[in-house]
Scaffold this active site. Sequence first.
Site, PDB file in Angstrom:
ATOM      1  CD  GLU A 138       8.353   9.247  -3.913  1.00  0.00           C
ATOM      2  OE1 GLU A 138       7.696   8.237  -4.183  1.00  0.00           O
ATOM      3  OE2 GLU A 138       9.266   9.261  -3.096  1.00  0.00           O
ATOM      4  CG  HIS A 250       3.338   2.235  -6.604  1.00  0.00           C
ATOM      5  ND1 HIS A 250       3.477   2.768  -7.869  1.00  0.00           N
ATOM      6  CD2 HIS A 250       4.199   2.909  -5.817  1.00  0.00           C
ATOM      7  CE1 HIS A 250       4.398   3.722  -7.829  1.00  0.00           C
ATOM      8  NE2 HIS A 250       4.854   3.825  -6.593  1.00  0.00           N
ATOM      9  NE  ARG A 298       2.606   5.779  -3.865  1.00  0.00           N
ATOM     10  CZ  ARG A 298       3.618   5.346  -3.175  1.00  0.00           C
ATOM     11  NH1 ARG A 298       3.445   4.370  -2.316  1.00  0.00           N
ATOM     12  NH2 ARG A 298       4.794   5.841  -3.349  1.00  0.00           N
ATOM     13  CG  HIS A 357       3.487  -0.248  -3.173  1.00  0.00           C
ATOM     14  ND1 HIS A 357       4.707  -0.757  -3.575  1.00  0.00           N
ATOM     15  CD2 HIS A 357       3.753   0.968  -2.603  1.00  0.00           C
ATOM     16  CE1 HIS A 357       5.672   0.110  -3.270  1.00  0.00           C
ATOM     17  NE2 HIS A 357       5.122   1.154  -2.666  1.00  0.00           N
ATOM     18  NE  ARG A 392       3.266   3.470   2.221  1.00  0.00           N
ATOM     19  CZ  ARG A 392       4.199   3.694   1.302  1.00  0.00           C
ATOM     20  NH1 ARG A 392       5.120   4.611   1.501  1.00  0.00           N
ATOM     21  NH2 ARG A 392       4.213   2.993   0.194  1.00  0.00           N
TER      22      ARG A 392
HETATM   23  C1  SIN Z   1       7.924   4.827  -5.109  1.00  0.00           C
HETATM   24  O1  SIN Z   1       9.115   5.011  -5.244  1.00  0.00           O
HETATM   25  O2  SIN Z   1       7.079   5.221  -5.905  1.00  0.00           O
HETATM   26  C2  SIN Z   1       7.459   4.070  -3.905  1.00  0.00           C
HETATM   27  C3  SIN Z   1       7.808   4.780  -2.674  1.00  0.00           C
HETATM   28  C4  SIN Z   1       6.870   4.386  -1.587  1.00  0.00           C
HETATM   29  O3  SIN Z   1       6.161   3.377  -1.687  1.00  0.00           O
HETATM   30  O4  SIN Z   1       6.790   5.120  -0.608  1.00  0.00           O
END
Ligand code: SIN
Length: 529
Positions: A138, A250, A298, A357, A392
């Site tokens: 991610e 997010h 993010r 988020h 985060r």
């Molecule tokens: C996501 O699945 O994009 C969110 C995961 C997270 O907030 O750590």
Amino acid sequence: MTRSPACGGSSPIAACGGSNLWRQRADVVVIGTGVAGLAAALAAHRRGRTVVVLSKVGDTATFYAQGGIAVVLPESFRDTDDSVDAHVADTLAAGAGLCDPDAVRSIVADGYRAVTDLVGWGARFDESAAGGWALTREGGHTRHRIIHAGGDATGAEVQRALDDAAARLDVRHNHVAVDLMLDDGTVSGVLVLSDDGPGVIHAPSVIIATGGLGHLYQATTNPEGSTGDGIALAMWAGMAVSDVEFVQFHPTMLFDPGSTGRRPLITEALRGEGAVLVDAHGQSVTAGTHPMGDLAPRDVVAAAIEARLTQTGDACVFLDARAIDRLPERFPTVTAACLRAGIDPVRELIPVVPGAHYSCGGVATDVHGRTEVAGLFAAGEAARTGMHGANRLASNSLLEGLVVGGRAGTAAAEHAAHAGPTRVAAAALPARPAVPRAELQRAMTTHASVTRTGDGLAALQEILDGAPMRRLSRRRDVEDAALTTVAGALAAATRARTESRGCHHRADFPDTDPAQAFSRTLVPEVAGT
Ligand code: SIN
């Protein structure tokens, strides 16, 4: 903020008395039933303490987590060059100078052990064709290290396993924590609203694990109970909170014009598997903004989306996930959410906007969840351990909740074992400033979202200054007061941070100021509550 020794509480205007309150005792009270709360409760229970768990609403943010848990597997279980050092480095990079490196290392290094606890409670993670856990990537991660379950239903699996394990615990539903009770500088219990009316649970150890604050805003990925209760409870008890200006948006919340409240998350793991962000003209949204492109941290991706929307005047951008193989099987949660909104993600672009988020800040704790008040602990999103800094890293939250929740439960059990008897203090429902929810959410969305300005924050402050007092006799009152208190803290911290860093962006101070590379700790007087 004044403390009344006679009441043992912290309400500025509460009268002592409360003879109609029900009263109970426990060794440890845990407020919250997400990953941090239940990991804490199970750890305290395992050490033989009587534990009461308070559940305000059924939904938890843990349940809705999609992507997974970031964890470095032991060398013999992985075929990548991942390491604790690499995970720490990625976390520090995302945190934009404000992480506590020792806290990050302590939590990351304990991740695999904590995940094995979860497996012991029955959690099952997806496996790769070659055997072993399947790992994805991610934003902000330089390695594939995210374990997941049910494709994109990781949180649901984590919550299921924890709920099953906690079935033997004393979990009280529809119980709202209204106030922390303090006696001579230590915790002595919690004032609670339940279906039986107000009451007090006396306990030498209390763990705040109430989750986040997304409902400060009109639209959020958070469940309905995420109203900042933990931060507010701590502030009402006169305690310090840190880094509250850093609210993570997010980048990809499902867009639906005019929809408010909890909105579906479109997991970042889609981009980890090759989905790309484009605008209405098919142009990449992140090109040229960061070497990691669509998989940048993010804050970078959310800011790129905001900038593109400002430039084009469009209401949303799009995630193109059409090239992902077996999309419905790999991402059933996202697919179902899109289909419910009338979008077929196999054939169509998914409209997305940044959405509130995650709160990177919270009640100031160490990596065992200890706060400045003896007997009071906090873990999970409500706490600030120093893990997240100014932003985060994806999938570090379930990890932190699991590790620090478990440690906090152990520490709370030990504290309770050595604490003297708690005194039975008088208590009554307090009254506190509470801006009506819709007005507060409108002001926060307008003035304190992804991009903030001094003028906007001054307008927000005016609304907060005019907040009428409300007696906290229903859940809605407690939540509105909590949101108002947290908004006050956020406004104060946001005004004071005259720079842009991590997920805090000031249009009037667009640069990062090296002289402001410090966490801001607020005490309630400073926050103006
Ligand atoms: C996501 O699945 O994009 C969110 C995961 C997270 O907030 O750590």
